[in-house]
Design an enzyme around this catalytic site. Structure first.
Site, PDB file in Angstrom:
ATOM      1  N   ARG A  36      17.325  -2.627   8.274  1.00  0.00           N
ATOM      2  CA  ARG A  36      18.136  -2.317   7.095  1.00  0.00           C
ATOM      3  C   ARG A  36      17.645  -1.117   6.302  1.00  0.00           C
ATOM      4  O   ARG A  36      18.418  -0.228   5.957  1.00  0.00           O
ATOM      5  CB  ARG A  36      18.189  -3.514   6.129  1.00  0.00           C
ATOM      6  N   THR A  37      16.349  -1.105   5.991  1.00  0.00           N
ATOM      7  CA  THR A  37      15.861  -0.043   5.102  1.00  0.00           C
ATOM      8  C   THR A  37      16.028   1.307   5.782  1.00  0.00           C
ATOM      9  O   THR A  37      16.558   2.258   5.197  1.00  0.00           O
ATOM     10  CB  THR A  37      14.385  -0.297   4.725  1.00  0.00           C
TER      11      THR A  37
ATOM     12  N   LYS B 136      -1.869  10.603  18.375  1.00  0.00           N
ATOM     13  CA  LYS B 136      -2.959  11.525  18.721  1.00  0.00           C
ATOM     14  C   LYS B 136      -4.053  11.470  17.666  1.00  0.00           C
ATOM     15  O   LYS B 136      -5.001  12.238  17.701  1.00  0.00           O
ATOM     16  CB  LYS B 136      -2.420  12.954  18.819  1.00  0.00           C
TER      17      LYS B 136
ATOM     18  N   ARG C 172       7.581   4.074   5.175  1.00  0.00           N
ATOM     19  CA  ARG C 172       7.155   2.665   5.284  1.00  0.00           C
ATOM     20  C   ARG C 172       5.848   2.648   6.073  1.00  0.00           C
ATOM     21  O   ARG C 172       5.753   3.244   7.149  1.00  0.00           O
ATOM     22  CB  ARG C 172       8.203   1.816   6.000  1.00  0.00           C
TER      23      ARG C 172
ATOM     24  N   HIS D 155       7.977  -2.839  -2.685  1.00  0.00           N
ATOM     25  CA  HIS D 155       9.170  -2.380  -1.969  1.00  0.00           C
ATOM     26  C   HIS D 155      10.190  -2.041  -3.067  1.00  0.00           C
ATOM     27  O   HIS D 155      11.169  -2.761  -3.261  1.00  0.00           O
ATOM     28  CB  HIS D 155       9.661  -3.500  -1.046  1.00  0.00           C
TER      29      HIS D 155
END
Ligand code: NCD
Length: 326
Positions: A74-75, A103, A124, A152
């Protein structure tokens, strides 16, 4: 979907003087009640525009880097949809395993790279505090899309927008948060954000080992908001206006045995919801696992699918605001 050019009758335009232009969005603590009303006003306009024209060119030429170190449906997709509905484009980095992160590149270097190409970065990351670190390193705005068990903020903004659109108010509400209140970042942000309003009471219902974090409860108490903790839903449910259900955050447990003990602690279904008010709502940030039965989905109080849609409008508003176009 047809694309329309911005025109004089649009409720938006260049507004680089606004307080939020170029700002990072890291924590709900940044938002006063006035700020919330401003964001919700813009989100409401966005809703109208999406319903009327679908896609329009407010952020034409702007680029969003969508940098996700943790899974998201969703986000991530609502930020992409938000940017594209505003006429902008997106660099999606959902699979950090295909980027230079594997890396050994640091978060700071990755963010400094992306800001060479993008106008705004949505991040995120599994570590609490990572969004603040990225924001410090970047000249372009960074929007926190979840930092570990920290916050959030955009979810809490869409949650409060949902409450306001569904119940018509954000004052005088009895809110019950249920489930994993220890590791669930959405409830950490939501409890803090709700404490900006008057006449709020918050009930926390959780297993003993997943109680709401003390730091959050202390901050909420400082705002004078009454809070109560329970281990079962029965007592709190009849008075509840908003039942906010959360998933037990399996990925945050160090010991899988502990997860097994609490994973099915609460299940919302039509029988459990019988004593609840008729005009209350049930919310969930989603994804759900077993904590809300699908048998409840057709109940008019089940607001969790509508909540996802409100998320699009709020994220459109936030992008327009930090890019100086709201
Ligand atoms: C939440 C999250 O990622 O914190 N999901 C979301 O953004 N809608 C909730 C969760 O994962 O349980």
């Amino acid at each position: 979907m047809p694309t329309q050019s911005p025109s004089a009758h649009l409720p938006f335009g260049e507004n680089k003087q606004a307080d939020w232009y170029g700002k990072d969005i890291i924590s709900v603590k940044q938002f006063s009640r006035d700020d919330l009303e401003y964001v919700f006003g813009v989100a409401h306009e966005m809703r109208g525009m999406v319903e009327r024209v679908g896609t329009f060119d407010l952020l034409k030429g702007k680029i969003l880097a969508n940098l996700f170190y943790e899974p998201s449906t969703r986000t991530s997709s609502s930020f992409t949809a938000a940017m594209e509905r505003l006429g902008g484009s997106v660099i999606p980095i959902n699979e950090v395993k295909y980027s230079s992160v594997t890396k050994g590149e640091t978060l700071i270097d990755t963010v400094r790279t992306l800001e060479c190409y993008a106008d705004v970065i949505v991040l995120r990351h599994p570590e609490t505090g990572s969004a603040a670190i990225a924001a410090k390193a970047a000249r372009k705005p960074v929007i926190n899309a979840g930092d570990g068990i920290g916050e959030h903020p955009t979810q809490a903004l869409l949650d409060t927008f949902t409450i306001s659109e569904e119940l018509g108010r954000l004052d005088d509400l009895n809110v019950t948060m249920l489930g994993d209140l220890k590791y669930g970042r959405t409830v950490h942000s939501l409890a803090r954000l709700l404490s900006a309003f008057d006449g709020i009471k918050i009930n926390y219902v959780s297993p003993e080992i997943l109680r709401m974090q003390k730091e959050v409860m202390d901050e909420v108490a400082e705002k004078g908001v009454p809070q109560a903790e329970y281990s079962s839903l029965e007592k709190a449910l009849p008075e509840t206006d908003v039942l906010y259900v959360t998933r037990v955050q399996k990925e945050r447990f160090e010991d899988p045995v502990e997860y097994e003990k609490v994973k099915g602690a609460y299940v919302i279904d039509p029988a459990v919801m019988k004593p609840a008010k008729k005009d209350m709502i049930v919310m969930h940030p989603l994804p759900r696992v077993t904590e809300i039965s699908m048998d409840f989905d057709d109940d008019p109080r089940a607001a969790y699918f509508r909540q996802m849609e409100y998320g699009l409008y709020v994220r459109m508003a936030l992008l327009a605001i930090v890019l100086g176009k709201a």
